[in-house]
Design a protein around this motif. Structure first.
Motif, mmCIF file in Angstrom:
data_model
loop_
_atom_site.group_PDB
_atom_site.id
_atom_site.type_symbol
_atom_site.label_atom_id
_atom_site.label_comp_id
_atom_site.label_asym_id
_atom_site.label_seq_id
_atom_site.Cartn_x
_atom_site.Cartn_y
_atom_site.Cartn_z
ATOM 1 N N MET A 43 -39.636 -29.789 32.190
ATOM 2 C CA MET A 43 -38.212 -29.837 32.529
ATOM 3 C C MET A 43 -37.986 -30.876 33.618
ATOM 4 O O MET A 43 -38.923 -31.273 34.319
ATOM 5 C CB MET A 43 -37.712 -28.465 32.986
ATOM 6 N N MET A 44 -36.746 -31.298 33.720
ATOM 7 C CA MET A 44 -36.391 -32.347 34.676
ATOM 8 C C MET A 44 -35.440 -31.805 35.720
ATOM 9 O O MET A 44 -34.634 -30.913 35.458
ATOM 10 C CB MET A 44 -35.715 -33.515 33.945
ATOM 11 N N GLY A 45 -35.539 -32.351 36.932
ATOM 12 C CA GLY A 45 -34.598 -32.069 37.997
ATOM 13 C C GLY A 45 -34.198 -33.374 38.658
ATOM 14 O O GLY A 45 -34.678 -34.444 38.283
ATOM 15 N N LYS A 46 -33.350 -33.283 39.638
ATOM 16 C CA LYS A 46 -32.893 -34.484 40.313
ATOM 17 C C LYS A 46 -34.003 -35.028 41.203
ATOM 18 O O LYS A 46 -34.359 -34.436 42.220
ATOM 19 C CB LYS A 46 -31.656 -34.176 41.152
ATOM 20 N N GLY A 47 -34.613 -36.144 40.792
ATOM 21 C CA GLY A 47 -35.659 -36.778 41.558
ATOM 22 C C GLY A 47 -37.046 -36.190 41.353
ATOM 23 O O GLY A 47 -37.991 -36.601 42.023
ATOM 24 N N PHE A 48 -37.183 -35.250 40.427
ATOM 25 C CA PHE A 48 -38.495 -34.657 40.173
ATOM 26 C C PHE A 48 -38.562 -34.140 38.742
ATOM 27 O O PHE A 48 -37.550 -34.033 38.045
ATOM 28 C CB PHE A 48 -38.771 -33.501 41.148
ATOM 29 N N CYS A 49 -39.772 -33.834 38.315
ATOM 30 C CA CYS A 49 -39.952 -33.185 37.023
ATOM 31 C C CYS A 49 -41.060 -32.136 37.136
ATOM 32 O O CYS A 49 -41.927 -32.217 38.007
ATOM 33 C CB CYS A 49 -40.272 -34.193 35.927
ATOM 34 N N VAL A 50 -40.999 -31.137 36.272
ATOM 35 C CA VAL A 50 -42.002 -30.078 36.223
ATOM 36 C C VAL A 50 -42.900 -30.350 35.021
ATOM 37 O O VAL A 50 -42.420 -30.421 33.886
ATOM 38 C CB VAL A 50 -41.350 -28.688 36.095
ATOM 39 N N LEU A 51 -44.178 -30.539 35.269
ATOM 40 C CA LEU A 51 -45.112 -30.843 34.193
ATOM 41 C C LEU A 51 -45.487 -29.586 33.412
ATOM 42 O O LEU A 51 -45.504 -28.478 33.951
ATOM 43 C CB LEU A 51 -46.385 -31.487 34.762
ATOM 44 N N ASP A 52 -45.810 -29.778 32.150
ATOM 45 C CA ASP A 52 -46.239 -28.671 31.293
ATOM 46 C C ASP A 52 -47.715 -28.402 31.581
ATOM 47 O O ASP A 52 -48.588 -29.221 31.270
ATOM 48 C CB ASP A 52 -46.042 -29.033 29.825
ATOM 49 N N VAL A 53 -47.999 -27.255 32.171
ATOM 50 C CA VAL A 53 -49.368 -26.936 32.576
ATOM 51 C C VAL A 53 -50.308 -26.834 31.385
ATOM 52 O O VAL A 53 -51.526 -26.968 31.522
ATOM 53 C CB VAL A 53 -49.380 -25.620 33.402
ATOM 54 N N ARG A 54 -49.762 -26.619 30.184
ATOM 55 C CA ARG A 54 -50.626 -26.487 29.005
ATOM 56 C C ARG A 54 -51.358 -27.776 28.665
ATOM 57 O O ARG A 54 -52.348 -27.749 27.934
ATOM 58 C CB ARG A 54 -49.790 -26.015 27.810
ATOM 59 N N THR A 55 -50.893 -28.896 29.192
ATOM 60 C CA THR A 55 -51.597 -30.166 28.971
ATOM 61 C C THR A 55 -52.718 -30.380 29.981
ATOM 62 O O THR A 55 -53.392 -31.404 29.946
ATOM 63 C CB THR A 55 -50.609 -31.351 29.058
ATOM 64 N N GLN A 56 -52.914 -29.422 30.882
ATOM 65 C CA GLN A 56 -53.936 -29.546 31.926
ATOM 66 C C GLN A 56 -55.035 -28.492 31.782
ATOM 67 O O GLN A 56 -55.715 -28.162 32.740
ATOM 68 C CB GLN A 56 -53.284 -29.415 33.303
ATOM 69 N N SER A 57 -55.224 -27.986 30.585
ATOM 70 C CA SER A 57 -56.195 -26.918 30.364
ATOM 71 C C SER A 57 -57.618 -27.339 30.714
ATOM 72 O O SER A 57 -58.381 -26.578 31.331
ATOM 73 C CB SER A 57 -56.142 -26.444 28.905
ATOM 74 N N ALA A 58 -58.009 -28.554 30.313
ATOM 75 C CA ALA A 58 -59.362 -29.026 30.596
ATOM 76 C C ALA A 58 -59.583 -29.161 32.102
ATOM 77 O O ALA A 58 -60.643 -28.785 32.624
ATOM 78 C CB ALA A 58 -59.621 -30.360 29.901
ATOM 79 N N GLU A 59 -58.594 -29.692 32.801
ATOM 80 C CA GLU A 59 -58.695 -29.835 34.252
ATOM 81 C C GLU A 59 -58.813 -28.470 34.918
ATOM 82 O O GLU A 59 -59.577 -28.290 35.869
ATOM 83 C CB GLU A 59 -57.473 -30.578 34.792
ATOM 84 N N LEU A 60 -58.065 -27.491 34.417
ATOM 85 C CA LEU A 60 -58.125 -26.148 34.983
ATOM 86 C C LEU A 60 -59.504 -25.527 34.779
ATOM 87 O O LEU A 60 -60.052 -24.903 35.697
ATOM 88 C CB LEU A 60 -57.053 -25.258 34.350
ATOM 89 N N ALA A 61 -60.071 -25.686 33.592
ATOM 90 C CA ALA A 61 -61.401 -25.125 33.315
ATOM 91 C C ALA A 61 -62.441 -25.677 34.289
ATOM 92 O O ALA A 61 -63.264 -24.934 34.844
ATOM 93 C CB ALA A 61 -61.801 -25.420 31.873
ATOM 94 N N LEU A 62 -62.404 -26.976 34.524
ATOM 95 C CA LEU A 62 -63.345 -27.587 35.458
ATOM 96 C C LEU A 62 -63.081 -27.153 36.894
ATOM 97 O O LEU A 62 -64.019 -26.963 37.681
ATOM 98 C CB LEU A 62 -63.269 -29.114 35.353
ATOM 99 N N SER A 63 -61.810 -26.962 37.240
ATOM 100 C CA SER A 63 -61.463 -26.518 38.587
ATOM 101 C C SER A 63 -61.979 -25.107 38.852
ATOM 102 O O SER A 63 -62.433 -24.797 39.965
ATOM 103 C CB SER A 63 -59.943 -26.555 38.796
ATOM 104 N N LEU A 64 -61.911 -24.239 37.845
ATOM 105 C CA LEU A 64 -62.421 -22.881 38.004
ATOM 106 C C LEU A 64 -63.915 -22.898 38.309
ATOM 107 O O LEU A 64 -64.387 -22.199 39.218
ATOM 108 C CB LEU A 64 -62.153 -22.060 36.738
ATOM 109 N N ILE A 65 -64.658 -23.696 37.549
ATOM 110 C CA ILE A 65 -66.103 -23.795 37.761
ATOM 111 C C ILE A 65 -66.409 -24.390 39.129
ATOM 112 O O ILE A 65 -67.249 -23.880 39.880
ATOM 113 C CB ILE A 65 -66.747 -24.644 36.651
ATOM 114 N N ARG A 66 -65.728 -25.464 39.467
ATOM 115 C CA ARG A 66 -65.975 -26.156 40.735
ATOM 116 C C ARG A 66 -65.672 -25.254 41.928
ATOM 117 O O ARG A 66 -66.462 -25.161 42.873
ATOM 118 C CB ARG A 66 -65.109 -27.413 40.803
ATOM 119 N N ASP A 67 -64.525 -24.565 41.902
ATOM 120 C CA ASP A 67 -64.131 -23.760 43.052
ATOM 121 C C ASP A 67 -64.993 -22.515 43.214
ATOM 122 O O ASP A 67 -65.278 -22.092 44.342
ATOM 123 C CB ASP A 67 -62.651 -23.384 42.942
#
Length: 241
Positions: free
Chosen positions: A79-103
């Motif tokens: 979604m979009m707002g004035k001067g910003f946008c909210v990214l769809d977290v579903r496109t970051q699944s791979a990054e999240l998986a690696l973050s879980l392992i790393r943290d």
């Protein structure tokens, strides 16, 4: 595609690792059997995974330039707002998986031990499963939190949106992950045993171990070793031994 074996190649278990004594192994098992010890480590695990989720890029500046959709076909902007946008977290699944392992690796100081390898392998195994796994659970919470943002928050600007989303993530994930780990105990148990094995290294000998654990777990109380440790009732230490 990166294999799990390749992912953990830099955490190869030390083949020369000194075998753990029976006393240390027994003490660790008995410590894990205590609800307060297991709960404490489960809470650390949940907090670590919430931190990994909150590290994702969700609300970013946007000045109107075109944003190209990723190759998987899902729009990267939810979604979009004035001067910003909210990214769809579903496109970051791979990054999240690696973050879980790393943290999890950093939080619990996991090194080249067999117990540490089990923890990391289980996190990787449960990150993505046919039923969804941890990544699906976390991204669903974040995605729904973004969709449920009221217009008043969106109109208030980027900081307001980010604050609201992060607050919902922390609250909802604490509840959802708590239920998940109540139903799926492999990771909490493996983390607790990894932590429990650190305690026997602080003492020398069975008598010192008994004294150390009694003082830590039952402060200002008589020696209750047979009451504290019931994991293996056939070989429990008795008072006076």
């Amino acid at each position: 595609m990166i294999s799990v074996r390749g992912l953990f190649s830099f955490f190869v278990a030390n083949q020369a690792q000194k075998p753990r004594g029976k006393e240390a192994s027994k003490a660790a098992d008995e410590l894990v059997s205590k609800p307060e010890f297991l709960n404490r480590n489960r809470e650390r695990l949940i907090s670590t995974m919430i931190r990994a989720a909150r590290s994702l890029r969700l609300v970013v500046p946007h000045l109107g330039e075109e944003i190209v959709a990723p190759a998987n076909g899902l729009a990267s902007v939810l979604m979009m707002g004035k001067g910003f946008c909210v990214l769809d977290v579903r496109t970051q699944s791979a990054e999240l998986a690696l973050s879980l392992i790393r943290d999890v690796h950093h939080e619990f100081g996991i090194g080249a031990s067999n117990e540490g390898q089990i923890v990391l392998s289980l996190v990787a195994d449960e990150a993505v499963t046919p039923e969804g796994g941890l990544v699906r659970l976390i991204t669903d919470v974040i995605h729904n939190a973004c969709l449920d943002l009221p217009d008043s928050v969106l109109e208030a600007g980027r900081d307001s949106v980010e604050g609201q989303v992060q607050a919902v993530i922390a609250r909802k994930l604490a509840s959802n992950l708590g239920q998940y780990f109540a139903d799926n105990q492999r990771i909490p148990l493996s983390v607790a045993r990894h932590e429990a094995l650190k305690a026997p290294h602080l003492v020398v000998g069975v008598e010192d171990l008994k004294s150390f654990l009694d003082k830590k777990l039952q402060k200002n109380a008589d020696v209750l070793f047979d009451d504290l440790y019931t994991f293996d009732t056939t070989s429990t230490y008795r008072k006076g031994d």
